[in-house]
Each structure stands twice: as structure tokens, then as C-alpha cells.
Write a protein that holds these residues in place. Structure first.
Motif, PDB file in Angstrom:
ATOM      1  N   ASN A 323       0.826  -1.203   0.000  1.00  0.00           N
ATOM      2  CA  ASN A 323       0.000   0.000   0.000  1.00  0.00           C
ATOM      3  C   ASN A 323       0.857   1.247   0.000  1.00  0.00           C
ATOM      4  O   ASN A 323       0.576   2.197  -0.726  1.00  0.00           O
ATOM      5  CB  ASN A 323      -0.903   0.020   1.240  1.00  0.00           C
ATOM      6  CG  ASN A 323      -2.094  -0.880   1.080  1.00  0.00           C
ATOM      7  OD1 ASN A 323      -2.394  -1.297  -0.030  1.00  0.00           O
ATOM      8  ND2 ASN A 323      -2.755  -1.191   2.156  1.00  0.00           N
ATOM      9  N   LYS A 326       2.296   1.866  -3.403  1.00  0.00           N
ATOM     10  CA  LYS A 326       1.290   2.349  -4.352  1.00  0.00           C
ATOM     11  C   LYS A 326       0.831   3.756  -3.977  1.00  0.00           C
ATOM     12  O   LYS A 326       0.611   4.596  -4.845  1.00  0.00           O
ATOM     13  CB  LYS A 326       0.095   1.392  -4.376  1.00  0.00           C
ATOM     14  CG  LYS A 326       0.387   0.116  -5.138  1.00  0.00           C
ATOM     15  CD  LYS A 326      -0.832  -0.761  -5.243  1.00  0.00           C
ATOM     16  CE  LYS A 326      -1.108  -1.466  -3.940  1.00  0.00           C
ATOM     17  NZ  LYS A 326      -2.395  -2.160  -3.945  1.00  0.00           N
ATOM     18  N   SER A 329       2.221   7.150  -5.127  1.00  0.00           N
ATOM     19  CA  SER A 329       1.792   7.763  -6.386  1.00  0.00           C
ATOM     20  C   SER A 329       0.978   9.032  -6.147  1.00  0.00           C
ATOM     21  O   SER A 329       0.780   9.813  -7.069  1.00  0.00           O
ATOM     22  CB  SER A 329       0.957   6.767  -7.186  1.00  0.00           C
ATOM     23  OG  SER A 329      -0.183   6.413  -6.461  1.00  0.00           O
ATOM     24  N   LEU A 330       0.529   9.247  -4.902  1.00  0.00           N
ATOM     25  CA  LEU A 330      -0.216  10.478  -4.618  1.00  0.00           C
ATOM     26  C   LEU A 330       0.694  11.699  -4.675  1.00  0.00           C
ATOM     27  O   LEU A 330       0.231  12.831  -4.570  1.00  0.00           O
ATOM     28  CB  LEU A 330      -0.883  10.400  -3.243  1.00  0.00           C
ATOM     29  CG  LEU A 330      -1.959   9.335  -3.131  1.00  0.00           C
ATOM     30  CD1 LEU A 330      -2.603   9.359  -1.771  1.00  0.00           C
ATOM     31  CD2 LEU A 330      -3.015   9.585  -4.189  1.00  0.00           C
ATOM     32  N   VAL A 332       1.831  13.054  -7.044  1.00  0.00           N
ATOM     33  CA  VAL A 332       1.432  13.922  -8.147  1.00  0.00           C
ATOM     34  C   VAL A 332       0.553  15.069  -7.656  1.00  0.00           C
ATOM     35  O   VAL A 332       0.577  16.170  -8.206  1.00  0.00           O
ATOM     36  CB  VAL A 332       0.740  13.089  -9.256  1.00  0.00           C
ATOM     37  CG1 VAL A 332      -0.566  12.500  -8.788  1.00  0.00           C
ATOM     38  CG2 VAL A 332       0.519  13.897 -10.494  1.00  0.00           C
ATOM     39  N   VAL A 340       4.611   8.719 -11.578  1.00  0.00           N
ATOM     40  CA  VAL A 340       3.272   9.075 -12.050  1.00  0.00           C
ATOM     41  C   VAL A 340       3.259  10.507 -12.569  1.00  0.00           C
ATOM     42  O   VAL A 340       2.734  10.794 -13.646  1.00  0.00           O
ATOM     43  CB  VAL A 340       2.240   8.907 -10.914  1.00  0.00           C
ATOM     44  CG1 VAL A 340       0.884   9.411 -11.356  1.00  0.00           C
ATOM     45  CG2 VAL A 340       2.150   7.462 -10.505  1.00  0.00           C
ATOM     46  N   ASN A 344       2.801  11.397 -16.386  1.00  0.00           N
ATOM     47  CA  ASN A 344       1.616  12.194 -16.692  1.00  0.00           C
ATOM     48  C   ASN A 344       1.980  13.406 -17.557  1.00  0.00           C
ATOM     49  O   ASN A 344       1.314  13.695 -18.554  1.00  0.00           O
ATOM     50  CB  ASN A 344       0.973  12.634 -15.374  1.00  0.00           C
ATOM     51  CG  ASN A 344      -0.425  13.172 -15.576  1.00  0.00           C
ATOM     52  OD1 ASN A 344      -1.095  12.770 -16.525  1.00  0.00           O
ATOM     53  ND2 ASN A 344      -0.849  14.067 -14.714  1.00  0.00           N
ATOM     54  N   ILE A 357       0.615   5.383 -19.519  1.00  0.00           N
ATOM     55  CA  ILE A 357      -0.041   4.683 -18.410  1.00  0.00           C
ATOM     56  C   ILE A 357       0.474   3.255 -18.300  1.00  0.00           C
ATOM     57  O   ILE A 357       0.627   2.720 -17.199  1.00  0.00           O
ATOM     58  CB  ILE A 357      -1.570   4.759 -18.575  1.00  0.00           C
ATOM     59  CG1 ILE A 357      -1.989   6.213 -18.354  1.00  0.00           C
ATOM     60  CG2 ILE A 357      -2.276   3.863 -17.588  1.00  0.00           C
ATOM     61  CD1 ILE A 357      -3.403   6.515 -18.683  1.00  0.00           C
ATOM     62  N   ILE A 360       3.546   3.446 -16.222  1.00  0.00           N
ATOM     63  CA  ILE A 360       3.221   3.569 -14.788  1.00  0.00           C
ATOM     64  C   ILE A 360       2.852   2.208 -14.219  1.00  0.00           C
ATOM     65  O   ILE A 360       3.349   1.774 -13.188  1.00  0.00           O
ATOM     66  CB  ILE A 360       2.042   4.547 -14.577  1.00  0.00           C
ATOM     67  CG1 ILE A 360       2.410   5.947 -15.048  1.00  0.00           C
ATOM     68  CG2 ILE A 360       1.626   4.572 -13.115  1.00  0.00           C
ATOM     69  CD1 ILE A 360       1.280   6.951 -14.895  1.00  0.00           C
ATOM     70  N   MET A 361       1.952   1.508 -14.934  1.00  0.00           N
ATOM     71  CA  MET A 361       1.468   0.228 -14.415  1.00  0.00           C
ATOM     72  C   MET A 361       2.583  -0.803 -14.315  1.00  0.00           C
ATOM     73  O   MET A 361       2.679  -1.527 -13.328  1.00  0.00           O
ATOM     74  CB  MET A 361       0.343  -0.291 -15.300  1.00  0.00           C
ATOM     75  CG  MET A 361      -0.932   0.505 -15.148  1.00  0.00           C
ATOM     76  SD  MET A 361      -2.263  -0.270 -16.052  1.00  0.00           S
ATOM     77  CE  MET A 361      -3.670   0.452 -15.242  1.00  0.00           C
ATOM     78  N   TYR A 364       4.789  -0.097 -11.261  1.00  0.00           N
ATOM     79  CA  TYR A 364       4.199  -0.480  -9.975  1.00  0.00           C
ATOM     80  C   TYR A 364       4.020  -1.983  -9.853  1.00  0.00           C
ATOM     81  O   TYR A 364       4.191  -2.539  -8.764  1.00  0.00           O
ATOM     82  CB  TYR A 364       2.878   0.256  -9.744  1.00  0.00           C
ATOM     83  CG  TYR A 364       3.127   1.650  -9.262  1.00  0.00           C
ATOM     84  CD1 TYR A 364       3.511   1.885  -7.950  1.00  0.00           C
ATOM     85  CD2 TYR A 364       3.047   2.724 -10.122  1.00  0.00           C
ATOM     86  CE1 TYR A 364       3.786   3.150  -7.508  1.00  0.00           C
ATOM     87  CE2 TYR A 364       3.317   4.004  -9.682  1.00  0.00           C
ATOM     88  CZ  TYR A 364       3.686   4.206  -8.386  1.00  0.00           C
ATOM     89  OH  TYR A 364       3.967   5.461  -7.950  1.00  0.00           O
ATOM     90  N   LEU A 365       3.680  -2.637 -10.960  1.00  0.00           N
ATOM     91  CA  LEU A 365       3.565  -4.104 -10.884  1.00  0.00           C
ATOM     92  C   LEU A 365       4.904  -4.708 -10.506  1.00  0.00           C
ATOM     93  O   LEU A 365       4.976  -5.639  -9.702  1.00  0.00           O
ATOM     94  CB  LEU A 365       3.074  -4.671 -12.225  1.00  0.00           C
ATOM     95  CG  LEU A 365       1.571  -4.581 -12.466  1.00  0.00           C
ATOM     96  CD1 LEU A 365       1.218  -5.104 -13.848  1.00  0.00           C
ATOM     97  CD2 LEU A 365       0.811  -5.378 -11.415  1.00  0.00           C
ATOM     98  N   SER A 368       5.517  -3.954  -6.813  1.00  0.00           N
ATOM     99  CA  SER A 368       4.649  -4.799  -5.984  1.00  0.00           C
ATOM    100  C   SER A 368       5.154  -6.228  -5.945  1.00  0.00           C
ATOM    101  O   SER A 368       5.216  -6.856  -4.886  1.00  0.00           O
ATOM    102  CB  SER A 368       3.219  -4.794  -6.525  1.00  0.00           C
ATOM    103  OG  SER A 368       2.682  -3.510  -6.524  1.00  0.00           O
TER     104      SER A 368
END
Lengths: 387, 378
Positions: A323, A326, A329-330, A332, A340, A344, A357, A360-361, A364-365, A368
Motif C-alpha cells: 500500500n 502504491k 503515487s499520490l 502527483v 506518475v 503524466n 499509463i 506507470i502500471m 508499480y507491478l 509490488s
């Protein structure tokens, strides 16, 4: 036992085959339909596809760069810096949140009423507020701080103002840099060697060897030798106020500071609950047995209770780490340039939204997956053996 | 203290132990203090340090928040607030902006409609919290309630003027995004959870891929997909509203997390139950619908509330793609030059609103957990 399905609708095996074929068909059709639409739309809007843009000049200024970067560099390098910035805040955040969360979790169980209540209040308050709100709050509060001239002097050499957090810096000169690095490597290798030897000796006669004196002597001796031969290998550069700003030291930007602070305090509240639940779950008898052996509370917690609760703590702790990574990423929203944020901007400049995008994915994958793999390995490490 | 009134001839009086003198009140208090605050040197030091910090913090907060605060100013004039900036709070910004924070740019004269919608949502939550209402009909009530809210907000019928979704904002949007996500994600989550435990490899792998993909990426990236890529997916000329697109992303997001909660519930149902259903000759759907799911879902209610709290907080992320929820409205309220720099006050008030909802739900979830644990084996 494998068999081929009979051609009757009453045969569950045939039905299973039909269902699966149907599911696969629907998924494939949907993907095909969406791809076809997308390709047509992209063509109509004249947007190219592919990753060639990664080699084009970015012209995108980045405030915090762990490696060299200029706006004339490529998008690829800009995105790499975004990834490094994400990794920086996530890794630092995980370490700090674990420390803070464990402390608060244990404090919640303290016999000191005031300490326990304040920790419980902390957990309750921070868990029930959206993280994004907390980040915006900290960022706004940081900007409302006095300017550099009236900065809060928290500790000698540490200043907090609306420009961010000023910390002392170590300035190391190049040649001695190498000597220090070699010394550090020697110390680590020697410590590992001592550790292996003491473990081997312990297996022989069950006696525990004291490890730290020899490592400590080594850790003292080598730097002293370097100091003596080469003089001070580094200088502490204290920030000092000159005019309207600071000179010297290193600056932690308000964006990074607010993001790290928000992530750590928020995640620590969840980790505290996990730690608390893990400790409570260890039966009372373990504490009593420890006391009967004459151990004091700190030692019982460290040597008897914690190793057992770790087994309960690690799986939910892993999801908190995920968490946190991930949630970074806030960034931004408050202008810290993580992956991100940079992706963006890239997709806004180039119009290549799908690629942006997708990057980005994928990032993070990967993060994770790495955290999951590492924590699963660690979980196996602390799990009960031979059961 | 003694609940029984003793009368002469009462048997309990005869066998009651001789009365011991009750310890003095202050002695007991002293004993408590010793035990809980001053039991050792370390404990005493901790208590004193914390008490000192607490008192100093409280004094600062009271000074800033009450004594030096500005409570009201003449319309749109933040002069008085600027004068005390940094020393006292400016609560006047709330008085000035609360309608905007709560309802965004919804037409001023029509703001009784979002107010009523919020009341409807709170009513729905309260109703669902009432254990006697846990029946199949509850799901129906939710659907009707949500449709009523949307009709109320949207208007264009029954004499209500039409309000386009671009003008919706504030608290109703936050509540709507969270609630619709949960209600719509629930059936999808059940299907995915069952699929993940299915014997059919293709279906199992599809469900695993879906759940792990969604859980492996941040919600923001899904919202970006909704706002940027989703329009590309559709054929020419067809376009959804931005709010609807964000809602779809949130539903898919919520379904992945919910399905893991439901899967946990499914796992907790003993194999004996499956075997018994098989022995009765029930087919797959009747076995699941009549035997397994009712037991599994009952156990997932408490974690379900926790998921809902997380979802409620996560809806605030729509701010990043420019949808006007509660947090977004708050952030916009302080963009106006006159009120710039009073973000702390606004965020504190909005935080209090979020906290009120989340805290109530988390308390409820905890009491529910205790209750269900107590009745589980009864």
C-alpha cells in the motif's frame, strides 16, 4: 484420471469445457473490439503509437534528480528519474513506517496509561482520514511555516522553514572517498566472516560467542587508521543562514518532506494495529514463563514474544508495504516528481496516453511483485520449521 | 454499590460476608495513579514528558483555534484574517465557503436537493447497520435509494430543473462514488471470488489475473485510464460522462479488493458443508447460493465495512483527475486570492467530516465483529 468428455449436456466435464471456451471467447472478443476501436481513434486523432518517444528530447524540468539530468535529455531518462524518485520515497517510507509503527504498536500496550491512550488516539485519528487529505494538509501546513530567516532550529544544524528541511551534509573529497568505501567493505566482509565463524562454533558446542566486540574494534580501528594516514576524510557541512536563504547543508524539499511524512505517519498507524494484534495474539503464558525465568519485560518482548508474533505480523505487514509503495503515487497531487507525475507530464506533451499509463502500471507491478517476493521469502524464513 | 436491598429476613443478608471497610476514594485514586502512571522511574519520566508536551500542545491549539481566531468577517473581506495569520485560525473562511465545500458548484437555490441526497445516504447507512434489516430485500432498498438520489440530483423530471453532472460536487459526490462502487462491485466480486476457487483452469486464471492486476497498480493509474484511455476504447461518437467513467474505474477497483474479502469468507466455510450439499444432490449454483454463500457472506460483513471505509477514503483520489468531490471542492475553495493561505482551517474541517463517517463505521465494524464472534458458536 483424465478422460474425454462425452457428447451429452449432462456431462459436467463437457459443460466445464464449454464454459471455459465461452469465457475465453468473450474476453478475446472484448479485447479485440477495444483494440480495434482504439487503433481507429488513434488514427483519427493522428497520434502515433510505440515507444520511440522515449528517445526524444523531453524539455521537461525536474526539481529533484538523484542522477544527472537536464531538460535537453530524453523522455526515457526523465522517466528513469521518476522511477528513482518513487523508489527513494517508497524505500525510505517503508523503513521509517516500520520503525514508527512498531514503536506505536508496542506503546499501545504499555502499562503507562497516558502513553497507551495517546498512541491509541494517534492510530484512530490517522487511520480514519484519507491519505490525500493528510498529504495536502501537511504540504499546506509546511508552506505556512515562517520563511528561511525565521526558520525553526529544531536541533543544531537542522532547520525547518517553508523552503523545506535543511540538514547538515557530508562533503567527501574524491580520493579519500575511495579509502572510506574500501574500509566500509572490509568491515562488512569481516563482520560477515566473524558471524559465520561464531555460528559454526555455536553449532559445535552450543555456546554463543560474543560477536560485537571484535566487529566494534574493527569498526573503530580502520577509520582511525584512515584518519591518521589521510586526515579527516569528510567534513560536516552545517547549513547557515546568509541573507534570505541558507548556505551549505542539504535541502529536503517541502514536496518530498510532506510526502514522506504523510506516508510514514499514515502507514505507521496501520502497522501499529498489526503489531499490537500480533503481540496480543501470543498467549499470556509466554509472558509468565519469561517472568518465571527472571527475564525483564523488554527481554521477554524481544526474545520470546516478538519472534512468535512475527509470524502473524508479516503477511498483513506485506500488504501495508505494498500500500505504501502504491500510495506514493499520490505525490502527483503535491508536486513531487515521481514516476506518475513525470509519466503524466510526458503523456500530456506527447499525447501517447496508452504508453505512458502502461509504463506507470509496469513500474508499480514490478515494485509490488518485488516486495511480495521478498516478504514471502522473509516469511518462510521466520515460519515454524519442520511442522 | 450493593445492588440488592437487604431486608430483615432476607436470606442473603444472613450469609453475606462481614462488611469490610471500603477503601477511601482518594486512596483508590492514588493507587490507580501509582499503577498506571508512576509505576517505575521510566514510567514516571514518560508520563511527565508526555504530560508536558500535551499541555504545551493544548495551549498552542487553544490559542490558535479559539482565543486568537477570527470567527466571522464582513462578506468576502479577509482583511481581519490576514492580520492574525500565523497566530490565530481563520474560521471565517468556513462560514464564507461552507456551501461551496459541501455542494460544489451545484446551483445555489437548488442546494436542498444535495442536502436531501446526503440525508438519504445517511439513512441508507443507518438502515443497513440495523441487524434486523439484513435480508435480501436490503439490496433492493439500496438500488431504489441510489436511483432516488440520482434522480434527485439530476432533476429534469417531476418539476425539478435539470442539473448536468459537471455541476455536481462536494459531499454528495464523495458519498455517491463510495456507495455506488460498493453496491455495484458486490455482485461482480462474488462472481470473481467464486471464479478464483473454480476447478476450471481458464476461469480461475482469468480471475486471478484480474484481481492481481488491479491490486498491483495504484488507484490513480486506473483513474488515469478512466479519464484518458477509456474514451479511446469506445467507437466514434459514443462518449460517457467523466463522472461515470471514474465511477466505472472505482467499481472495477472495489470489486478486486472485495472479491479477496469474499474469498476469505468462502475459505472459512468448512468442507463438510460442501460435502453435505453434494450429498443432497444440489448442483453448483444451488450449493453456493443456498449453503455456502450465506455462511461465507455473514463472516465477511465486518471486513466488508472495513473495505467500505478504505473505499470511502480512496474516493478522494478523483481530485487528481479533476472531479469535484468533497476534498476537491475544499481545495478549490481556497484558490480564490482573498482566501489563499487558509488551507489548514479548511482541511481540518473537511477532515472532521471524513473522520465522522469513517470513525462511526470503524466503531460499528468493531462492535459487529464482537457480536458475530459471540453468536457464532451459540
Amino acid at each position: 484420471m483424465r478422460r474425454l468428455p462425452t457428447l451429452s449436456l449432462g456431462d459436467p466435464l463437457l459443460r466445464a469445457w464449454v464454459y471455459q471456451a465461452l469465457a475465453l471467447g468473450i474476453v478475446a472478443l472484448t479485447v479485440w473490439y477495444l483494440t480495434a476501436n482504439t487503433l481507429r481513434n488513434l488514427e483519427l486523432r493522428g497520434i502515433s503509437t510505440g515507444f520511440e518517444f522515449l528517445w526524444r528530447e523531453a524539455g521537461l524540468p525536474i526539481a529533484e534528480t538523484p542522477i544527472d539530468y537536464a531538460p535537453t535529455d530524453s523522455y526515457g531518462r526523465a522517466l528513469l528519474i521518476g522511477i528513482l524518485n518513487t523508489l527513494k520515497v517508497a524505500s525510505l517510507g517503508i523503513v521509517l513506517a516500520t520503525l514508527l509503527g512498531t514503536m506505536i504498536g508496542i506503546a499501545q500496550l504499555s502499562r503507562n496509561w497516558l502513553l497507551a491512550k495517546i498512541s491509541a488516539l494517534y492510530v484512530e485519528l490517522l487511520r480514519d482520514l484519507p491519505l490525500l487529505l493528510q498529504l495536502l494538509f501537511w504540504y499546506t501546513a509546511l508552506q505556512a511555516l515562517p520563511a528561511a530567516r525565521q526558520a525553526f532550529n529544531l536541533l543544531p544544524g537542522i532547520f525547518l522553514s517553508n523552503r523545506g528541511l535543511m540538514l547538515p551534509a557530508l562533503s567527501i573529497d574524491n580520493f579519500q572517498h575511495l579509502a572510506v568505501a574500501i574500509a566500509a567493505i572490509v568491515i562488512v566482509i569481516a563482520a560477515a566472516f566473524f558471524f559465520r565463524r561464531s555460528r559454526f562454533a555455536k553449532r559445535q558446542d552450543g555456546q554463543r560467542r560474543r560477536l560485537w566486540p571484535s566487529v566494534l574494534i574493527l569498526a573503530m580501528l580502520l577509520p582511525t587508521a584512515i584518519f591518521w594516514r589521510l586526515g579527516t576524510p569528510f567534513q560536516v557541512d552545517l547549513p547557515t543562514l546568509r541573507g534570505f536563504n541558507f548556505r551549505g547543508g542539504t535541502l529536503v524539499s517541502p514536496e518530498f518532506f510532506a510526502l514522506l511524512f504523510g506516508l510514514v505517519t499514515y502507514t505507521a498507524a496501520f502497522i501499529a494495529e498489526i503489531v499490537r494484534a500480533g503481540i496480543i495474539a501470543v498467549s499470556k503464558g509466554q509472558w509468565e514463563a519469561g517472568r518465571a525465568l527472571g527475564l525483564h519485560n523488554g527481554l521477554i518482548l524481544r526474545k520470546i514474544v516478538m519472534p512468535q508474533s512475527l509470524r502473524l505480523i508479516i503477511p498483513p505487514l506485506t500488504s501495508q508495504y505494498l500500500n505504501l509503495a502504491k500510495n506514493s503515487s499520490l505525490a502527483v497531487a503535491i508536486g513531487y516528481q515521481d514516476i506518475v507525475s513525470i509519466a503524466n507530464t510526458t503523456l500530456n506533451q506527447t499525447g501517447q496516453a496508452i504508453e505512458g499509463i502502461a509504463i506507470i502500471m509496469m513500474v508499480y507491478l514490478t515494485i509490488s511483485l518485488s516486495i511480495s517476493l521478498f516478504m514471502n521469502w522473509y516469511n518462510d524464513h521466520v515460519a515454524l520449521k519442520g511442522l | 454499590m450493593n445492588q440488592l436491598t437487604l431486608r430483615p429476613g432476607n436470606l442473603s443478608a444472613a450469609i453475606a460476608p462481614p462488611e469490610r471497610p471500603t477503601p477511601q476514594r482518594w486512596m483508590r485514586a492514588l493507587n490507580w495513579l501509582h499503577l498506571h502512571l508512576f509505576s517505575s522511574w521510566l514510567s514516571t519520566a514518560t508520563t511527565l514528558t508526555l504530560a508536558y508536551l500535551l499541555v504545551r500542545g493544548l495551549i498552542t491549539v487553544i490559542d490558535w483555534g479559539i482565543l486568537l481566531a477570527v470567527w466571522s468577517v464582513p462578506q468576502g473581506d479577509s482583511e481581519a484574517c490576514r492580520a492574525v495569520q500565523g497566530l490565530g485560525a481563520c474560521w471565517a473562511v468556513i462560514g464564507e465557503k461552507y456551501r461551496f465545500i459541501l455542494f460544489g458548484t451545484y446551483p445555489y437555490a437548488e442546494q436542498w436537493r444535495p442536502t436531501l441526497s446526503v440525508a438519504l445516504f445517511i439513512g441508507l447507512y443507518a438502515l443497513s447497520g440495523w441487524r434486523r434489516m439484513w435480508r435480501r430485500e436490503l439490496f433492493l432498498i439500496w438500488i431504489v435509494g441510489l436511483l432516488a438520489v440520482i434522480a434527485l440530483m439530476r432533476g429534469g423530471m417531476a418539476g425539478l430543473s435539470h442539473v448536468p453532472t459537471e455541476r455536481w460536487g462536494g459531499l454528495p459526490i464523495t458519498l455517491m462514488l463510495a456507495t455506488v462502487s460498493l453496491v455495484a462491485a458486490f455482485p461482480l466480486a462474488i462472481v470473481v471470488a467464486l471464479g478464483r476457487r473454480s476447478d476450471m483452469p481458464v476461469i480461475r486464471w482469468l480471475c486471478i489475473a484480474y484481481v492481481e492486476l488491479i491490486r498491483g497498480v495504484p488507484l490513480i493509474s486506473l483513474l488515469f485510464v478512466a479519464s484518458v484511455i477509456f474514451p479511446l476504447f469506445l467507437p466514434e461518437g459514443i462518449d460517457f460522462d467523466k463522472l461515470v467513467r471514474a465511477q466505472i474505474a472505482l467499481i472495477l477497483f472495489a470489486a478486486a479488493y472485495l472479491s479477496e474479502v469474499i474469498r476469505g469468507g468462502l475459505q472459512s466455510v468448512g468442507t463438510g458443508q460442501y460435502e453435505a450439499a453434494n450429498a443432497l444432490g444440489l448442483g453448483y449454483w444451488r450449493k453456493m447460493g443456498l449453503i455456502v454463500l450465506p455462511q461465507a457472506l455473514r463472516r465477511t460483513i465486518a471486513p466488508l465495512v472495513n473495505t467500505f471505509i478504505a473505499l470511502f477514503k480512496d474516493t478522494s483520489l478523483v481530485l487528481i483527475i479533476g472531479i469535484f468531490d468533497l476534498l476537491s471542492a475544499a481545495k478549490t475553495a481556497i484558490v480564490e486570492p482573498a482566501w489563499q493561505g487558509f488551507g489548514v482551517e479548511v482541511y481540518l474541517i473537511v477532515g472532521a467530516i471524513y473522520f465522522a463517517f469513517c470513525f462511526a463505521m470503524s466503531r460499528y465494524s468493531r462492535s459487529l465483529e464482537r457480536h458475530l464472534k459471540a453468536t457464532e458458536h451459540a
